[in-house]
Design a protein around this motif. Structure first.
Motif, PDB file in Angstrom:
ATOM      1  N   LEU A  41       0.802  -1.048   0.045  1.00 57.00           N
ATOM      2  CA  LEU A  41      -0.022  -0.099  -0.082  1.00 57.00           C
ATOM      3  C   LEU A  41       0.967   1.276   0.058  1.00 57.00           C
ATOM      4  N   GLU A  42       1.950   1.325   0.946  1.00 55.38           N
ATOM      5  CA  GLU A  42       2.764   2.406   0.840  1.00 55.38           C
ATOM      6  C   GLU A  42       3.526   2.613  -0.619  1.00 55.38           C
ATOM      7  N   GLN A  43       3.994   1.625  -0.808  1.00 56.21           N
ATOM      8  CA  GLN A  43       4.503   1.492  -2.479  1.00 56.21           C
ATOM      9  C   GLN A  43       3.597   2.144  -3.334  1.00 56.21           C
ATOM     10  N   GLY A  44       1.975   1.753  -3.470  1.00 55.33           N
ATOM     11  CA  GLY A  44       1.306   2.080  -4.561  1.00 55.33           C
ATOM     12  C   GLY A  44       1.082   3.532  -4.102  1.00 55.33           C
ATOM     13  N   VAL A  45       1.242   4.145  -2.888  1.00 56.36           N
ATOM     14  CA  VAL A  45       0.743   5.457  -2.747  1.00 56.36           C
ATOM     15  C   VAL A  45       1.939   6.387  -3.243  1.00 56.36           C
ATOM     16  N   GLU A  46       3.362   5.713  -2.867  1.00 58.18           N
ATOM     17  CA  GLU A  46       4.418   6.403  -3.366  1.00 58.18           C
ATOM     18  C   GLU A  46       4.519   6.713  -4.930  1.00 58.18           C
ATOM     19  N   ASP A  47       4.240   5.622  -5.928  1.00 54.02           N
ATOM     20  CA  ASP A  47       4.612   5.518  -7.203  1.00 54.02           C
ATOM     21  C   ASP A  47       3.375   5.228  -7.867  1.00 54.02           C
ATOM     22  N   SER A  48       2.181   5.207  -7.237  1.00 55.92           N
ATOM     23  CA  SER A  48       1.073   5.059  -8.249  1.00 55.92           C
ATOM     24  C   SER A  48       0.885   3.594  -8.824  1.00 55.92           C
ATOM     25  N   THR A  49       1.465   2.629  -8.206  1.00 61.65           N
ATOM     26  CA  THR A  49       1.300   1.368  -8.740  1.00 61.65           C
ATOM     27  C   THR A  49       0.604   0.222  -7.979  1.00 61.65           C
ATOM     28  N   TRP A  50      -0.877   0.365  -8.242  1.00 60.67           N
ATOM     29  CA  TRP A  50      -1.610  -0.436  -7.426  1.00 60.67           C
ATOM     30  C   TRP A  50      -1.977  -1.955  -7.871  1.00 60.67           C
ATOM     31  N   LEU A  51      -1.423  -2.294  -8.883  1.00 59.97           N
ATOM     32  CA  LEU A  51      -1.566  -3.426  -9.466  1.00 59.97           C
ATOM     33  C   LEU A  51      -1.089  -4.572  -8.327  1.00 59.97           C
ATOM     34  N   PRO A  52       0.218  -4.308  -7.787  1.00 65.70           N
ATOM     35  CA  PRO A  52       0.942  -5.361  -7.100  1.00 65.70           C
ATOM     36  C   PRO A  52      -0.077  -5.692  -5.804  1.00 65.70           C
ATOM     37  N   LEU A  53      -0.423  -4.424  -5.383  1.00 63.94           N
ATOM     38  CA  LEU A  53      -1.432  -4.324  -4.021  1.00 63.94           C
ATOM     39  C   LEU A  53      -2.743  -5.239  -4.575  1.00 63.94           C
ATOM     40  N   TYR A  54      -3.103  -4.844  -5.696  1.00 67.72           N
ATOM     41  CA  TYR A  54      -4.376  -5.621  -5.915  1.00 67.72           C
ATOM     42  C   TYR A  54      -4.337  -7.316  -6.176  1.00 67.72           C
ATOM     43  N   LYS A  55      -3.336  -7.238  -6.622  1.00 69.97           N
ATOM     44  CA  LYS A  55      -2.900  -8.912  -6.926  1.00 69.97           C
ATOM     45  C   LYS A  55      -2.771  -9.451  -6.064  1.00 69.97           C
ATOM     46  N   TYR A  56      -1.903  -9.042  -4.719  1.00 67.59           N
ATOM     47  CA  TYR A  56      -1.501  -9.794  -3.622  1.00 67.59           C
ATOM     48  C   TYR A  56      -2.867  -9.730  -2.714  1.00 67.59           C
ATOM     49  N   MET A  57      -3.574  -8.760  -2.515  1.00 66.72           N
ATOM     50  CA  MET A  57      -4.927  -8.910  -1.918  1.00 66.72           C
ATOM     51  C   MET A  57      -5.895  -9.642  -2.398  1.00 66.72           C
ATOM     52  N   ASN A  58      -5.899 -10.184  -3.649  1.00 67.70           N
ATOM     53  CA  ASN A  58      -6.874 -10.879  -4.216  1.00 67.70           C
ATOM     54  C   ASN A  58      -6.322 -12.336  -4.333  1.00 67.70           C
ATOM     55  N   SER A  59      -5.149 -12.608  -3.955  1.00 70.64           N
ATOM     56  CA  SER A  59      -4.719 -13.959  -4.263  1.00 70.64           C
ATOM     57  C   SER A  59      -5.405 -14.727  -3.197  1.00 70.64           C
ATOM     58  N   PRO A  60      -5.457 -16.059  -3.676  1.00 70.71           N
ATOM     59  CA  PRO A  60      -6.077 -17.207  -2.792  1.00 70.71           C
ATOM     60  C   PRO A  60      -5.066 -17.247  -1.439  1.00 70.71           C
ATOM     61  N   ALA A  61      -3.991 -17.107  -1.523  1.00 70.28           N
ATOM     62  CA  ALA A  61      -3.234 -17.443  -0.390  1.00 70.28           C
ATOM     63  C   ALA A  61      -3.501 -16.118   0.633  1.00 70.28           C
ATOM     64  N   PHE A  62      -3.718 -14.907   0.128  1.00 72.66           N
ATOM     65  CA  PHE A  62      -3.908 -13.880   1.113  1.00 72.66           C
ATOM     66  C   PHE A  62      -5.360 -13.981   1.513  1.00 72.66           C
ATOM     67  N   VAL A  63      -6.355 -14.291   0.666  1.00 72.10           N
ATOM     68  CA  VAL A  63      -7.590 -14.416   1.129  1.00 72.10           C
ATOM     69  C   VAL A  63      -7.853 -15.258   2.176  1.00 72.10           C
ATOM     70  N   ASN A  64      -7.226 -16.523   2.084  1.00 74.19           N
ATOM     71  CA  ASN A  64      -7.407 -17.474   2.896  1.00 74.19           C
ATOM     72  C   ASN A  64      -6.830 -17.341   4.174  1.00 74.19           C
ATOM     73  N   ARG A  65      -5.424 -16.610   4.195  1.00 75.53           N
ATOM     74  CA  ARG A  65      -4.890 -16.530   5.123  1.00 75.53           C
ATOM     75  C   ARG A  65      -5.827 -15.522   6.200  1.00 75.53           C
ATOM     76  N   ASP A  66      -6.080 -14.563   5.481  1.00 74.18           N
ATOM     77  CA  ASP A  66      -6.960 -13.335   6.321  1.00 74.18           C
ATOM     78  C   ASP A  66      -8.195 -14.034   6.852  1.00 74.18           C
ATOM     79  N   LYS A  67      -8.961 -14.617   6.070  1.00 76.70           N
ATOM     80  CA  LYS A  67     -10.144 -15.549   6.496  1.00 76.70           C
ATOM     81  C   LYS A  67      -9.877 -16.230   7.849  1.00 76.70           C
ATOM     82  N   SER A 123     -13.771 -13.431   0.511  1.00 74.43           N
ATOM     83  CA  SER A 123     -13.942 -14.792   0.211  1.00 74.43           C
ATOM     84  C   SER A 123     -15.220 -15.262   0.517  1.00 74.43           C
ATOM     85  N   PHE A 124     -16.303 -14.677   1.556  1.00 73.79           N
ATOM     86  CA  PHE A 124     -17.576 -15.006   1.845  1.00 73.79           C
ATOM     87  C   PHE A 124     -18.389 -14.593   0.688  1.00 73.79           C
TER      88      PHE A 124
END
Length: 146
Positions: A41-67, A123-124
């Motif tokens: 998120l900090e990197q996205g704010v700094e250089d306007s690259t939001w796709l890495p954050l989106y990709k990470y937060m929508n990955s099955p690993a992140f979603v499952n871990r968060d749930k 995930s829900f």
């Protein structure tokens, strides 16, 4: 946008704050998967690259871990009735969101609906929507290569 709040949540809000003591909240904030999210998120704010954050937060690993970490470990497995009530209210909220989405699809049979939602809901909602007839859940990762 429809904003809805359950009256029972208002009744237990103070108890919920007490049940989620600082150590519980701090342990969650320091979880490595959330530290990585914050860094992206900090990197996205700094250089306007939001796709890495989106990709990470929508990955099955992140979603499952968060749930697992947030909802199962804290709200379900902690022996505290207030936290268990919060989990039930969370699921109710997600079911209402899914119902509103389904209502929107009734207005345009065969059409498309774009949903932007907080990561903790994903995930829900995926689970609920995938069980509905005539609903096909498509993620950005299904449409573009990144």
């Amino acid at each position: 946008m429809i904003i809805w709040r359950n009256d029972y949540y208002d009744e237990i809000e103070l108890q919920l704050e007490e049940a989620l003591d600082d150590s519980t909240v701090q342990a969650l904030r320091n979880a490595p998967y959330l530290v990585k999210q914050e860094n992206l998120l900090e990197q996205g704010v700094e250089d306007s690259t939001w796709l890495p954050l989106y990709k990470y937060m929508n990955s099955p690993a992140f979603v499952n871990r968060d749930k697992e970490r947030q909802w199962r470990n804290i709200f379900l497995e902690t022996p505290n009735e207030t936290l268990r009530s919060r989990l039930a209210l969370w699921e109710e909220r997600n079911l209402r969101i899914a119902a509103h989405i389904r209502s929107a699809t009734a207005r345009e049979p065969g059409g498309r609906v774009l949903i932007t939602i907080g990561a903790s809901h994903k995930s829900f909602l995926d689970s609920y929507l995938k069980k509905m007839m005539e609903i096909e859940v498509i993620h950005l990762s299904d449409l573009i290569e990144y």
